[in-house]
Each structure stands twice: as C-alpha cells, then as structure tokens.
Scaffold this active site. Structure first.
Site, PDB file in Angstrom:
ATOM      1  N   CYS A 189      38.715  42.191  47.953  1.00 19.11           N
ATOM      2  CA  CYS A 189      38.176  40.754  47.277  1.00 19.11           C
ATOM      3  C   CYS A 189      39.389  39.937  46.736  1.00 19.11           C
ATOM      4  O   CYS A 189      38.692  38.925  47.005  1.00 19.11           O
ATOM      5  CB  CYS A 189      37.965  41.548  45.319  1.00 19.11           C
ATOM      6  SG  CYS A 189      37.022  42.667  44.826  1.00 19.11           S
ATOM      7  N   ALA A 190      40.334  40.130  46.834  1.00 23.62           N
ATOM      8  CA  ALA A 190      41.724  39.279  47.022  1.00 23.62           C
ATOM      9  C   ALA A 190      40.932  38.807  48.436  1.00 23.62           C
ATOM     10  O   ALA A 190      41.378  37.249  48.059  1.00 23.62           O
ATOM     11  CB  ALA A 190      42.406  39.924  46.787  1.00 23.62           C
TER      12      ALA A 190
END
Length: 165
Positions: free
Chosen positions: A60-61
C-alpha cells in the site's frame, strides 16, 4: 460475491466493482482534516482512486509513493488514496514520506464506499478493510479503467491506469 486472495487464500468481497464505461457512484469520505468530502469536490478533474487496505503495509505504501511520483505532474488530475485507515495515520505517512501529490481519504465514517465500489472485504484477517483496486475516472466521473487486484499483496498495473488517462 467477488473473490480475491490474500497469500493465495480466498477472500470474499461484497458490492459491485465499477467497470469501464460505468458512471462512478457518488461518495462521501473523510479527508486528513477530518472533513467530509464528496466525489463532487473534484468536479471537472480526472481522478485516480488508489484503493488500498492500509497505508501501513508495504504494498500500500509502495502504490501510494508510485502514484505520487507518476501522476503528480499530470494536468487536471488528482490522485485519491482511499483506505479504512484513520486520517491521522494516512496524513502522518504522507508527511513523513514528503508525498504532496496524493490526497488521502478514509472510509472510517462512510463504509458505504466499500460496498458501492465492490471492495468491502467480508472475511479473513482483513475483514472490514478495502481490497486493493484502482479506478480511473474522467472529468465527468465516467470510469475509464478499473482493476481489482486479484492478490491483495500484489501491486496494481500502474501503466494501465495512467495510460487510461
């Protein structure tokens, strides 16, 4: 119900995932200032919805960083990172990373987004979070591209999303 996987194990989703040619459903989400914002806030702009389970995971990052880098200079385009994370966490991450070309939005007050966009995880360890997906909208909120990522731990196809613009 649609299924995706987490480490190869099936996860059920509920709702109808938007398809190219659909009109995007309106939504209300919470921004980093704890204000309610609607899809209409970005009328006349192209939108990349980077929908993620949680900013606190590596994939996600990475997708948030990648869309910040690749889409930040696109004309008339906004990148909206949508998750169930509290606005504080998403804001802290973007501040620490120096990400200025994405806007983080939370479903924590407005779970309807997850259902309306077909990304509501119904079971498994991530129940209550959003599945990983990308939805690209034109200036009139018509869906140009959509990808529901089959394996939650896999990054989306950035080039396909950007090429749709």
């Amino acid at each position: 119900m649609t299924k995706v996987t987490l480490d190869g194990n099936p996860i059920e989703l509920s709702g109808k995932f938007p398809q190219p040619g659909d009109n995007a459903l309106p939504f209300t989400l919470t921004n980093s200032g704890l204000e309610e914002v609607k899809l209409d806030n970005w009328n006349g702009k192209r939108k990349i919805l980077n929908i993620i389970p949680s900013i606190d995971t590596g994939v996600c990052a990475a997708s948030t960083r990648k869309f910040n880098e690749k889409a930040g200079d696109l004309d008339n385009t906004v990148v909206l990172v949508v998750s169930a994370d509290l606005p504080f966490a998403a804001s802290r991450f973007c501040g620490a990373e120096g990400l200025k070309d994405v806007e983080t939005l939370s479903t924590f007050r407005n779970y309807a987004f997850q259902q309306d966009y077909g990304v509501a995880i119904q079971d498994g360890p991530l129940a209550g979070l959003c599945a990983r997906a990308v939805v690209v909208l034109d200036e009139n909120n018509k869906v140009l591209h959509s990808e529901l990522v089959n394996e939650i731990k896999t990054e989306p196809d950035y080039d396909a999303a950007l090429n749709a613009l």
